[in-house]
Design an enzyme around this catalytic site. Structure first.
Site, short mmCIF file in Angstrom:
data_model
loop_
_atom_site.label_atom_id
_atom_site.label_comp_id
_atom_site.label_asym_id
_atom_site.label_seq_id
_atom_site.Cartn_x
_atom_site.Cartn_y
_atom_site.Cartn_z
N ARG A 1 -14.10 12.89 1.38
CA ARG A 1 -13.00 12.82 0.40
C ARG A 1 -13.59 12.33 -0.92
O ARG A 1 -13.99 11.18 -1.02
CB ARG A 1 -11.95 11.83 0.94
CG ARG A 1 -10.64 11.84 0.21
CD ARG A 1 -9.82 10.64 0.62
NE ARG A 1 -10.31 9.46 -0.01
CZ ARG A 1 -10.31 8.22 0.51
NH1 ARG A 1 -9.86 8.01 1.71
NH2 ARG A 1 -10.77 7.20 -0.17
N HIS B 1 -7.95 7.84 -1.82
CA HIS B 1 -7.03 8.33 -0.78
C HIS B 1 -5.83 9.03 -1.45
O HIS B 1 -5.48 10.15 -1.13
CB HIS B 1 -6.56 7.14 0.07
CG HIS B 1 -5.51 7.48 1.06
ND1 HIS B 1 -5.76 8.24 2.18
CD2 HIS B 1 -4.18 7.18 1.10
CE1 HIS B 1 -4.63 8.38 2.88
NE2 HIS B 1 -3.67 7.74 2.23
N TYR C 1 -14.00 -0.08 -2.11
CA TYR C 1 -14.42 -0.02 -0.70
C TYR C 1 -15.53 0.99 -0.42
O TYR C 1 -15.92 1.17 0.71
CB TYR C 1 -13.22 0.21 0.23
CG TYR C 1 -12.39 1.47 -0.07
CD1 TYR C 1 -12.81 2.72 0.39
CD2 TYR C 1 -11.19 1.40 -0.77
CE1 TYR C 1 -12.05 3.85 0.15
CE2 TYR C 1 -10.43 2.53 -1.02
CZ TYR C 1 -10.86 3.76 -0.56
OH TYR C 1 -10.12 4.88 -0.80
C1 LIG Z 1 1.77 6.59 12.16
C2 LIG Z 1 1.22 6.19 10.83
N1 LIG Z 1 0.56 5.01 10.72
C3 LIG Z 1 0.05 4.64 9.51
C4 LIG Z 1 0.24 5.41 8.40
C5 LIG Z 1 -0.33 4.96 7.05
N2 LIG Z 1 -1.45 5.82 6.68
C6 LIG Z 1 -1.28 6.83 5.80
S1 LIG Z 1 -2.66 7.71 5.55
C7 LIG Z 1 -3.56 6.71 6.57
C8 LIG Z 1 -5.02 7.00 6.82
C9 LIG Z 1 -5.22 8.30 7.52
O1 LIG Z 1 -6.58 8.64 7.57
P1 LIG Z 1 -7.08 9.99 8.16
O2 LIG Z 1 -6.34 10.36 9.41
O3 LIG Z 1 -8.56 9.90 8.28
O4 LIG Z 1 -6.68 11.09 7.09
P2 LIG Z 1 -7.10 11.25 5.56
O5 LIG Z 1 -6.06 10.52 4.75
O6 LIG Z 1 -8.47 10.71 5.37
O7 LIG Z 1 -7.02 12.70 5.29
C10 LIG Z 1 -2.75 5.70 7.10
C11 LIG Z 1 -3.21 4.66 8.02
C12 LIG Z 1 0.95 6.62 8.57
N3 LIG Z 1 1.15 7.47 7.57
N4 LIG Z 1 1.42 6.99 9.79
#
Ligand SMILES: Cc1ncc(C[n+]2csc(CCOP(=O)(O)OP(=O)(O)O)c2C)c(N)n1
Length: 367
Positions: free
Chosen positions: A257, A261, A270
């Protein structure tokens, strides 16, 4: 299938390296020239859409944009390997994949603007609404694919998620059910190294995310997520397997990425700038450009025409998002539940009262 055939390779599959040179592979063939040219166009348009949406956030026209800048090869390949009647189950980060399936860019942004949960008709494009609750879409995808199988259709479902989502209980349940019931679904994990600020090493102790597949009894494969040719080959094989009754599989793409985020975090807090720079050298778009030019499959005129086309798409997106939304706040109550509870009725009446008072105040010109 022998147990060892379920294991992914130690080194992710690559067909075009970071400098645009071909890599020979015994198992996976380079897609044909026309497919690679189409993929390049998708990468250029996807990059332009990512960067335009990012700018629209800064201008206050979009509430949030989880950019897939750097992950465009994954996004484009995920769309290209599917037939028209197949289904995609995307996340909030997969707007470019959604658009690559034919959804109008402005319609794909409706969720991120905060207007509605989804700005397109899922059935028209065979694209489920973009999921924000992590990994829930994997279960929906499995159920959907199971239903298609029961109906005797040859639909394949491609379900997307990120590396962080593989730690969710829903990920486990989706993969387990899919494998036990031999469901025609491909799980595609874009491992972009981070779940917001949490690095992969704090997320899993597995040798790779694709190694998780064998625990469920399905094949797993790893692929260079910045190599669109390898992605097309590996995902294409997984889709063919699912369509021909071979069951589910898991593909992990190694990508990065390149931006924060979302606009809500500061990634300089970070992660190391050298790491980001190293990944910039592995950019999916420029390696494809170098490769196509070296093969005589892309000249100046074609490159310019593709770039011009991407500008037209970006301009249309700007125009659409610069127009104010015409929303009725009462829709919130109209369409969320089929039957309203007394509490929701009460809240709706409260909102009506507020709106009425506000419009009287507006008409009187004073508070
Ligand atoms: C069930 C749930 N728990 C926590 C969150 C908060 N949250 C949003 S994005 C994220 C990180 C997700 O990372 P990843 O699966 O690696 O996807 P990326 O954003 O890197 O594409 C979190 C913890 C959420 N959206 N849904």
């Amino acid at each position: 299938m022998q147990h060892e055939d379920l294991l992914p390779r130690d080194i992710p599959v690559a067909l075009i390296d970071k400098d645009g040179a071909t890599v020979a592979d015994e198992q996976y063939a380079l897609p044909d020239a026309e497919t690679l040219q189409r993929a390049y166009r998708g990468l250029v348009e996807g990059r332009r859409i990512n960067d335009q949406a990012y700018a629209l956030v800064r201008q206050g026209r979009l509430a949030v944009y989880p950019s897939s800048h750097g992950q465009e090869a994954c996004q484009v390949a995920a769309s290209m390997v599917l037939d028209d009647h197949d289904w995609l189950f995307p996340t909030y980060r997969d707007s470019v994949a959604v658009i690559s399936r034919g959804v109008r860019p402005a319609d794909a942004m409706v969720l991120l603007k905060g207007d509605w949960h989804s700005g397109y008709d899922p059935a028209e494009h065979r694209v489920a609404p973009q999921s924000t609750p992590l990994a829930t879409q994997l279960l929906h995808a499995v159920g959907f694919a199971q239903a298609a199988k029961h109906r005797g259709e040859d639909t394949v479902v491609l379900a997307l998620c990120g590396d962080g989502s593989t730690s969710e209980g829903d990920f486990h349940e989706a993969l387990n059910f899919a494998a036990v019931f031999h469901v025609p679904v491909v799980f595609f994990v874009q491992n972009n190294e981070f779940a917001i600020s949490v690095p992969l090493a704090r997320q899993t102790a597995a040798p790779s995310l694709a190694h998780k597949a064998i625990g469920y009894g399905m094949p797993g494969q790893r692929v260079d997520g910045n190599d669109v040719a390898a992605l097309l080959a590996v995902l294409g094989e997984a889709v063919d397997r699912a369509r021909s009754g071979g069951g589910p599989s898991l593909v992990e793409a190694h990508t990065y990425r390149m931006q924060a985020h979302t606009n809500a975090d500061d990634d300089t807090r970070y992660r190391d700038r050298d790491e980001v720079k190293a990944w910039a050298d592995r950019d999916p778009l420029s390696r494809m450009q170098v490769f196509l030019r070296a093969q005589g499959l892309l000249d100046d005129a074609a490159q310019q025409s593709i770039a011009d086309g991407a500008e037209v798409i970006a301009a249309a997106l700007r125009d659409a998002l610069n127009a104010d939304s015409n929303l009725d706040p009462e829709d919130l109550f109209r369409f969320v539940t089929a039957e309203r509870s007394p509490q929701l009725e009460e809240q709706w009446q409260l909102l009506r009262g507020e709106i009425e008072r506000a419009s009287l105040t507006d008409a009187g010109g004073h508070r």
